[in-house]
Design an enzyme around this catalytic site. Structure first.
Site, PDB file in Angstrom:
ATOM      1  N   ASP A  65       0.857  -1.186   0.000  1.00  0.00           N
ATOM      2  CA  ASP A  65       0.000   0.000   0.000  1.00  0.00           C
ATOM      3  C   ASP A  65       0.893   1.237   0.000  1.00  0.00           C
ATOM      4  OD1 ASP A  65       0.889  -0.244   2.643  1.00  0.00           O
ATOM      5  OD2 ASP A  65      -1.014   0.381   3.521  1.00  0.00           O
ATOM      6  N   TYR A  67       3.011   4.701   0.813  1.00  0.00           N
ATOM      7  CA  TYR A  67       3.724   5.185   1.994  1.00  0.00           C
ATOM      8  C   TYR A  67       2.775   6.048   2.817  1.00  0.00           C
ATOM      9  CZ  TYR A  67       8.040   3.885  -0.495  1.00  0.00           C
ATOM     10  OH  TYR A  67       9.031   3.205  -1.159  1.00  0.00           O
ATOM     11  N   PHE A  78       6.439   1.660  -4.272  1.00  0.00           N
ATOM     12  CA  PHE A  78       7.853   1.845  -3.937  1.00  0.00           C
ATOM     13  C   PHE A  78       8.394   3.229  -4.301  1.00  0.00           C
ATOM     14  CE2 PHE A  78       7.587  -2.823  -4.260  1.00  0.00           C
ATOM     15  CZ  PHE A  78       8.051  -3.163  -3.009  1.00  0.00           C
ATOM     16  N   HIS A 188      11.105  -9.576   0.509  1.00  0.00           N
ATOM     17  CA  HIS A 188      10.866  -8.141   0.360  1.00  0.00           C
ATOM     18  C   HIS A 188      12.186  -7.368   0.490  1.00  0.00           C
ATOM     19  CE1 HIS A 188       9.072  -4.165   1.193  1.00  0.00           C
ATOM     20  NE2 HIS A 188       7.987  -4.645   0.607  1.00  0.00           N
TER      21      HIS A 188
END
Length: 221
Positions: A65, A67, A78, A188
């Site tokens: 989701d 920031y 990202f 991740h």
């Protein structure tokens, strides 16, 4: 909806479903009532789609989701606005891996619009978030919508590279036809896990090798 015609045409059956109409009504209400605390800003909600037309998709990178920090999110997973410094730690690790993999030095900023403009769909599973509260809009309906997006890409296109980082992204692999597409997966890029397989995954060079093999233009990472 601030969504380009390319995607509106492909997604018409989905965006006309009751759940999505209700979701957008709820999201619009959030923006009306607490505009300063919902990210990204409303005009950038569908940036991932508007900067990467359906016809131009070569790569899909999945995020979780936006920031939850004011001024950071702008609709691309990202990615951050050009003036954000220091970079989020996961994005910093992504640039570290690109430097190691392809000898490309760190860019001037963390804005990944240049990737989107080359056919990289930077798709979050959930498209909105509240200030300071990661995952705050989880379970509202965004996941159903973005799962449908992934399935449509898998069904209607061929030779797309799906990059899945972390268990949540990897869970979407069941939506992708591996006979038609390439799936690249790892842990991740978060500092909590990057050392366990993200560093050294070489996903950026592998993506370009696949695109060349399939007769497509590579991505300038």
């Amino acid at each position: 909806m601030n969504l380009n015609n390319s995607w509106q045409k492909v997604l018409k059956p989905e965006i006309n479903k009751n759940y999505f109409v209700e979701l957008m009504a709820k999201i619009n209400q959030f923006y009306d009532e607490k505009r300063e605390y919902i990210f990204p800003e409303k005009s950038k909600l569908f940036n991932a789609f508007n900067l990467c037309l359906f016809e131009e998709i070569k790569v899909v990178i999945l995020g979780q989701d936006p920031y939850p920090t004011k001024g950071h999110a702008h609709g691309l997973c990202f990615s951050v606005e050009s003036n954000v410094s220091p970079l989020p730690k996961s994005l910093n690790n992504i640039f570290k891996e690109i430097e190691s993999d392809l000898s490309i030095p760190f860019p001037e900023n963390g804005n990944l619009e240049r990737w989107a403009n080359q056919g990289v769909l930077l798709l979050n599973s959930v498209l909105t978030v509240e200030n300071g509260q990661a995952d705050s809009h989880k379970g509202m309906g965004w996941e159903q919508f973005t799962d449908a997006v992934i399935e449509l890409i898998s069904q209607k296109k061929e030779n797309v590279v799906f990059i899945l980082w972390g268990s949540k992204a990897l869970s979407k692999s069941i939506l992708i036809d591996e006979k038609k597409h390439l799936i690249l997966s790892s842990v991740h890029p978060s500092p909590l896990s990057a050392y366990r397989g993200f560093f050294g995954c070489k996903h950026f060079s592998k993506t370009n090798e696949y695109l060349v093999y399939k007769g497509s233009k590579t991505i300038d990472w």
